[in-house]
Design a protein around this motif. Sequence first.
Motif, short mmCIF file in Angstrom:
data_model
loop_
_atom_site.label_atom_id
_atom_site.label_comp_id
_atom_site.label_asym_id
_atom_site.label_seq_id
_atom_site.Cartn_x
_atom_site.Cartn_y
_atom_site.Cartn_z
N PHE A 259 0.91 -1.42 0.12
CA PHE A 259 -0.06 -0.03 0.22
C PHE A 259 0.40 0.97 -0.27
N ARG A 260 0.51 2.46 -0.47
CA ARG A 260 1.49 3.45 -1.27
C ARG A 260 0.82 4.66 -1.39
N GLN A 261 0.98 5.72 -0.37
CA GLN A 261 -0.12 7.06 -0.10
C GLN A 261 0.14 7.66 -1.87
N GLY A 262 -0.63 8.03 -2.72
CA GLY A 262 -0.88 9.01 -3.61
C GLY A 262 -1.66 9.31 -4.04
N ASP A 263 -1.52 9.56 -5.35
CA ASP A 263 -2.94 10.47 -6.44
C ASP A 263 -2.70 9.89 -6.85
N TRP A 264 -4.58 9.42 -7.02
CA TRP A 264 -4.90 8.06 -7.55
C TRP A 264 -3.41 7.13 -8.42
N ALA A 265 -3.56 7.34 -9.75
CA ALA A 265 -2.14 6.44 -10.90
C ALA A 265 -1.06 7.70 -10.91
N ALA A 266 -0.39 8.57 -10.57
CA ALA A 266 -0.04 9.67 -11.16
C ALA A 266 0.91 9.15 -10.63
N GLY A 267 2.91 9.06 -11.61
CA GLY A 267 3.65 8.27 -11.64
C GLY A 267 4.45 7.04 -11.37
N PRO B 256 -14.00 5.22 -6.82
CA PRO B 256 -14.24 7.03 -6.64
C PRO B 256 -15.18 7.12 -6.15
N PRO B 257 -15.07 8.77 -5.51
CA PRO B 257 -16.11 9.56 -5.59
C PRO B 257 -16.93 10.18 -6.73
N TYR B 258 -17.94 9.65 -6.70
CA TYR B 258 -19.39 9.82 -7.48
C TYR B 258 -20.22 10.12 -7.25
N ILE B 259 -20.49 11.27 -5.57
CA ILE B 259 -21.76 11.93 -5.71
C ILE B 259 -21.77 13.01 -6.54
N PRO B 260 -22.32 13.70 -7.49
CA PRO B 260 -22.30 14.84 -7.10
C PRO B 260 -22.44 15.84 -5.57
N GLY C 41 -17.31 16.33 -7.62
CA GLY C 41 -17.51 17.45 -8.02
C GLY C 41 -19.37 17.65 -8.99
N PRO C 42 -18.91 18.68 -9.42
CA PRO C 42 -20.61 19.11 -8.91
C PRO C 42 -21.75 18.08 -10.46
N ASP C 43 -20.72 16.85 -11.10
CA ASP C 43 -21.83 16.07 -11.57
C ASP C 43 -21.34 15.11 -11.56
N GLY C 44 -20.75 14.46 -10.61
CA GLY C 44 -20.36 13.43 -9.97
C GLY C 44 -19.36 13.24 -10.73
N LEU C 45 -19.02 13.25 -11.67
CA LEU C 45 -17.78 12.82 -12.49
C LEU C 45 -16.29 12.94 -12.83
N ASP C 46 -15.67 13.53 -12.06
CA ASP C 46 -14.55 13.97 -11.68
C ASP C 46 -13.76 13.18 -11.92
N ALA C 47 -13.83 12.32 -10.90
CA ALA C 47 -12.67 11.72 -10.90
C ALA C 47 -12.51 10.77 -12.11
N TYR C 48 -14.11 10.78 -12.17
CA TYR C 48 -14.11 9.47 -13.43
C TYR C 48 -12.59 10.51 -14.68
N ARG C 49 -12.43 11.57 -15.46
CA ARG C 49 -12.43 12.19 -15.84
C ARG C 49 -10.99 11.88 -15.63
N ARG C 50 -10.47 12.40 -14.01
CA ARG C 50 -9.18 11.73 -13.93
C ARG C 50 -8.22 10.95 -14.16
N LEU C 51 -9.38 9.83 -13.99
CA LEU C 51 -8.05 8.31 -13.79
C LEU C 51 -8.46 7.96 -15.31
N ALA C 52 -9.65 7.78 -16.20
CA ALA C 52 -9.37 7.60 -17.45
C ALA C 52 -8.51 7.64 -18.23
N PRO C 53 -7.29 8.33 -18.06
CA PRO C 53 -6.11 9.09 -18.98
C PRO C 53 -5.11 7.74 -18.18
N GLN C 54 -4.77 8.02 -16.70
CA GLN C 54 -4.01 7.19 -15.96
C GLN C 54 -4.21 5.80 -16.54
N VAL C 55 -5.21 5.53 -15.67
CA VAL C 55 -5.69 3.88 -16.39
C VAL C 55 -4.95 3.01 -17.59
#
Length: 291
Positions: A177-185, A197-201, A224-238
């Motif tokens: 286990f590791r502390q990090g910003d999603w899969a960044a780095g 991920p968090p998905y509640i508006p 986030g406002p529409d509940g989708l902020d985490a997916y937008r960040r995660l998709a390219p990282q994944v």
Amino acid sequence: MNRTDLTPTPTLREVLRACEASLREAGVDTPELDARLLVQHALGMRREDLLIQALKRLTPPMVERVFGFVGRRAAREPVSRILGRREFWSMDFTLDASTLDPRPDTETLVEAALALVPDRGAALSILDLGTGTGCILLALLGELPRARGLGIDVQAAAVATADANARRLGFASRAGFRQGDWAAGLEERFDVVLSNPPYIPDADIPTLEPEVAAHDPRAALAGGPDGLDAYRRLAPQVAAVLKPGGHFVFEVGAGQVPAVTEIFTASGLVVDGTRHDLGRVERCVFGRAAA
């Protein structure tokens, strides 16, 4: 019977009934079950002890301890938070204020991931983003004896909790286990990537049950406002950390499948399908890296 009807040294049965009445009056959905669990926890008893020792007289300090827990539950603190643990995939996980309270619906991710693995004896690498208690990763390692996994969380306290769960459950040699910003780095590549991920508006959080809104960490809920902020960040990282032919499995909120599918597809991922939870809600999206 309620607490005011009790003698200074009531029987265990009388205290249990008074606890049930207090929780029922507070509007708790499962007063009998919650009262039993809290009494057992407060007194260090097993379920059968509640029957065997029903006529046992409790001392005033014992009664105070029981009703201390019951008061917290009546104020809508979840039983799992009071006990400090939650069962998930038939395993017992410690949780704390930094971690989301694991829920049965999230077991849908484990089921979906296992359905994507043709050989459970394969030496797979698994990445769990936003690991929290580590429950998703450790549940999978329990089913995949040669798999190894890495859990990432932004909260240092959650990383410590997940690591402690892995050690207690016997997975320390296969889980890190590791502390990090999603899969960044991350430079590693993985066969399977999962996340809840968090998905509640943001505006919807105050409308949630108080057990969730007041006790789960906001960072694990707010999408986030529409509940989708985490997916937008995660998709390219994944897309960057999946091996060729590797699979992803993500939890989603009700009605979010079309939007999440569009986000993932735009990052070059292939969405193959969804899986429903026990309430027949499309609870997870799964797919793979493009060939």
